[in-house]
Motif scaffolding. Structure first.
Motif, mmCIF file in Angstrom:
data_model
loop_
_atom_site.group_PDB
_atom_site.id
_atom_site.type_symbol
_atom_site.label_atom_id
_atom_site.label_comp_id
_atom_site.label_asym_id
_atom_site.label_seq_id
_atom_site.Cartn_x
_atom_site.Cartn_y
_atom_site.Cartn_z
ATOM 1 N N LEU A 34 -55.460 14.888 -12.269
ATOM 2 C CA LEU A 34 -55.228 15.176 -10.919
ATOM 3 C C LEU A 34 -54.231 15.664 -10.658
ATOM 4 O O LEU A 34 -53.786 16.604 -9.185
ATOM 5 C CB LEU A 34 -56.741 14.831 -9.637
ATOM 6 C CG LEU A 34 -57.371 15.464 -8.729
ATOM 7 C CD1 LEU A 34 -57.583 17.042 -8.997
ATOM 8 C CD2 LEU A 34 -58.175 14.722 -7.668
ATOM 9 N N PHE A 35 -53.725 14.546 -10.007
ATOM 10 C CA PHE A 35 -52.362 14.297 -9.358
ATOM 11 C C PHE A 35 -51.455 14.195 -10.193
ATOM 12 O O PHE A 35 -49.969 13.995 -10.339
ATOM 13 C CB PHE A 35 -52.104 12.614 -8.595
ATOM 14 C CG PHE A 35 -52.764 13.085 -7.637
ATOM 15 C CD1 PHE A 35 -52.986 13.949 -6.142
ATOM 16 C CD2 PHE A 35 -54.620 12.760 -7.692
ATOM 17 C CE1 PHE A 35 -54.033 13.576 -4.946
ATOM 18 C CE2 PHE A 35 -55.580 12.705 -6.743
ATOM 19 C CZ PHE A 35 -55.406 13.028 -5.746
ATOM 20 N N ASP A 36 -51.410 15.720 -11.092
ATOM 21 C CA ASP A 36 -50.353 15.557 -12.137
ATOM 22 C C ASP A 36 -49.434 16.303 -11.276
ATOM 23 O O ASP A 36 -48.772 17.799 -11.856
ATOM 24 C CB ASP A 36 -50.834 16.008 -13.802
ATOM 25 C CG ASP A 36 -49.935 16.085 -14.392
ATOM 26 O OD1 ASP A 36 -48.176 15.559 -14.528
ATOM 27 O OD2 ASP A 36 -49.713 16.674 -15.538
ATOM 28 N N VAL A 37 -48.630 16.123 -10.314
ATOM 29 C CA VAL A 37 -47.508 16.961 -9.435
ATOM 30 C C VAL A 37 -46.514 16.437 -9.710
ATOM 31 O O VAL A 37 -46.260 14.886 -9.075
ATOM 32 C CB VAL A 37 -47.823 17.285 -8.159
ATOM 33 C CG1 VAL A 37 -47.182 18.273 -7.584
ATOM 34 C CG2 VAL A 37 -49.220 17.585 -8.386
ATOM 35 N N ALA A 86 -45.703 10.518 -7.228
ATOM 36 C CA ALA A 86 -44.214 11.567 -6.831
ATOM 37 C C ALA A 86 -44.188 12.833 -6.350
ATOM 38 O O ALA A 86 -42.924 13.254 -5.117
ATOM 39 C CB ALA A 86 -43.335 11.509 -8.626
ATOM 40 N N ALA A 87 -45.093 12.947 -6.339
ATOM 41 C CA ALA A 87 -44.763 14.464 -5.658
ATOM 42 C C ALA A 87 -44.691 13.899 -3.646
ATOM 43 O O ALA A 87 -44.210 14.247 -2.701
ATOM 44 C CB ALA A 87 -45.850 15.281 -5.211
ATOM 45 N N LEU A 88 -45.764 13.361 -3.058
ATOM 46 C CA LEU A 88 -45.972 12.664 -1.791
ATOM 47 C C LEU A 88 -44.964 11.632 -2.003
ATOM 48 O O LEU A 88 -44.173 12.058 -0.520
ATOM 49 C CB LEU A 88 -47.219 11.770 -1.926
ATOM 50 C CG LEU A 88 -46.875 11.360 -0.453
ATOM 51 C CD1 LEU A 88 -47.619 11.789 0.574
ATOM 52 C CD2 LEU A 88 -48.246 10.437 -0.253
ATOM 53 N N ALA A 89 -44.116 10.684 -3.408
ATOM 54 C CA ALA A 89 -43.083 10.361 -2.375
ATOM 55 C C ALA A 89 -41.987 10.949 -2.086
ATOM 56 O O ALA A 89 -41.085 10.915 -1.500
ATOM 57 C CB ALA A 89 -43.381 8.907 -3.312
ATOM 58 N N GLY A 90 -41.643 11.288 -3.239
ATOM 59 C CA GLY A 90 -40.560 12.617 -3.163
ATOM 60 C C GLY A 90 -40.916 13.167 -1.882
ATOM 61 O O GLY A 90 -39.351 13.657 -2.075
ATOM 62 N N ASP A 91 -41.375 13.780 -1.627
ATOM 63 C CA ASP A 91 -41.246 15.111 0.016
ATOM 64 C C ASP A 91 -40.903 13.780 0.841
ATOM 65 O O ASP A 91 -40.024 14.451 1.985
ATOM 66 C CB ASP A 91 -43.020 15.504 -0.437
ATOM 67 C CG ASP A 91 -42.697 17.025 0.351
ATOM 68 O OD1 ASP A 91 -41.678 16.952 0.919
ATOM 69 O OD2 ASP A 91 -43.924 17.725 1.069
ATOM 70 N N LEU A 92 -41.892 13.193 1.228
ATOM 71 C CA LEU A 92 -41.325 12.188 2.508
ATOM 72 C C LEU A 92 -39.884 11.743 2.096
ATOM 73 O O LEU A 92 -38.924 11.433 3.076
ATOM 74 C CB LEU A 92 -41.867 10.767 2.086
ATOM 75 C CG LEU A 92 -41.562 9.355 3.151
ATOM 76 C CD1 LEU A 92 -41.572 10.037 4.664
ATOM 77 C CD2 LEU A 92 -42.641 8.117 3.166
#
Length: 304
Positions: A34-37, A86-92
């Motif tokens: 689901l969160f493979d982003v 990774a998407a959430l942490a990377g965007d932050l």
């Protein structure tokens, strides 16, 4: 705020596959799918270790090399990993222009409470032992990772370690007694969870342990001496009162705390920047908070 965006996100989450009846292994596989982003462009990702655990280091182009965020992912202490976030942490990281290290802490039920707290504390301790100034460190986390971030701060305080510059908490799960009024009042409004889902995570994490223990339920703990906190939540989540009561407890303990509840949005809506503009706004607010926290901490003498 677009009503249509909020409705589209709500519809998507309500129609997403549910994993409550899955085995732990299947739930982890489903969550990872689901969160493979991946992390956003302009963010370099590499495998590393911290505190004796695997981790992902996410470094945005133009990062301030002196600052770092220790990120603790959500997933009820049972599912999730640095890769799923990774998407959430990377965007932050990109918005805050700071390096983030996302920790692969041990998961339940194989490793029950307080294993995750021990891992968070070990990671924070190693950052300090590497020579990183506490004024250049912040913590961040979502859902269970948000609660874990506060528990890590409490464990660091009890260990006599200096506090970091601050912490960013996205929809923290911070009350494992599940006594917040929103656990019932937001039933149906929450497009992701019913109470039984959260009870299942709690059972896996605590076993027969005390849900009111301070490191399990930091919303119920004495938060004296913690660094500034930014708490963000959506109004449509069963765990809303975890954020509200955590912020109230921090304020009563003399901690600088900012709470913002975003109307009509779900648990950890910051994952969904492509769907709702408020997700990006929330991450921009978090970036501004981190910049201010680092500046303020650097201007003050370090305290334990």
């Amino acid at each position: 705020m677009s009503r249509q965006q909020r409705q589209d996100l709500d519809d998507m989450l309500r129609n997403a596959p549910k994993t409550a009846g899955d085995t732990v292994e299947q739930a982890r596989t489903d969550f990872a799918t689901l969160f493979d982003v991946p992390a956003p462009g302009g963010v370099t990702v590499r495998d590393t270790t911290l505190g004796g655990r695997p981790a992902l280091e996410l470094t945005p182009d133009g990062a301030d090399g002196d600052t770092v965020v220790l990120f603790l992912h959500g997933g009820g202490y049972v599912v999730g990993s640095p890769r799923t976030h990774a998407a959430l942490a990377g965007d932050l990281a990109r918005r805050a222009r700071t390096r983030i290290i996302s920790l692969d802490y041990r998961l339940a039920p194989e490793h029950r409470f307080p294993a995750a707290v021990d891992d968070g504390l070990a990671a924070y301790r190693e950052l300090l032992e590497r020579g990183t100034s506490p004024a250049a460190i912040a913590l961040a986390g979502d859902s269970a990772g948000g609660g874990l971030a506060v528990a890590t701060l409490l464990a660091a305080r009890e260990a006599g370690l200096p506090m970091p510059a601050g912490a960013v908490l996205f929809s923290p799960w911070a009350d494992l007694t599940l006594t917040g009024a929103s656990m019932e009042g937001k039933l149906g409004a929450d497009p992701i969870f019913v109470r039984a889902d959260i009870e299942g995570y709690r059972t896996h994490y605590l076993g027969g342990g005390d849900p009111a223990a301070p490191l399990a339920s930091p919303a119920l703990a004495d938060l004296t001496g913690l660094p500034p906190l930014l708490v963000q939540a959506g109004s449509n989540e069963l765990l809303l009162d975890d954020s509200v009561r955590l912020a109230a407890g921090a304020g009563a303990a003399g901690v600088d705390v900012t709470l913002r509840v975003w109307g009509g949005l779900p648990h950890v809506f910051q994952h969904h920047t492509a769907l709702v503009e408020e997700a990006g706004q929330a991450l921009d607010d978090a970036a501004l908070f981190l910049a201010h926290a680092y500046r303020t901490a650097a201007a003050e003498p370090a305290t334990a």
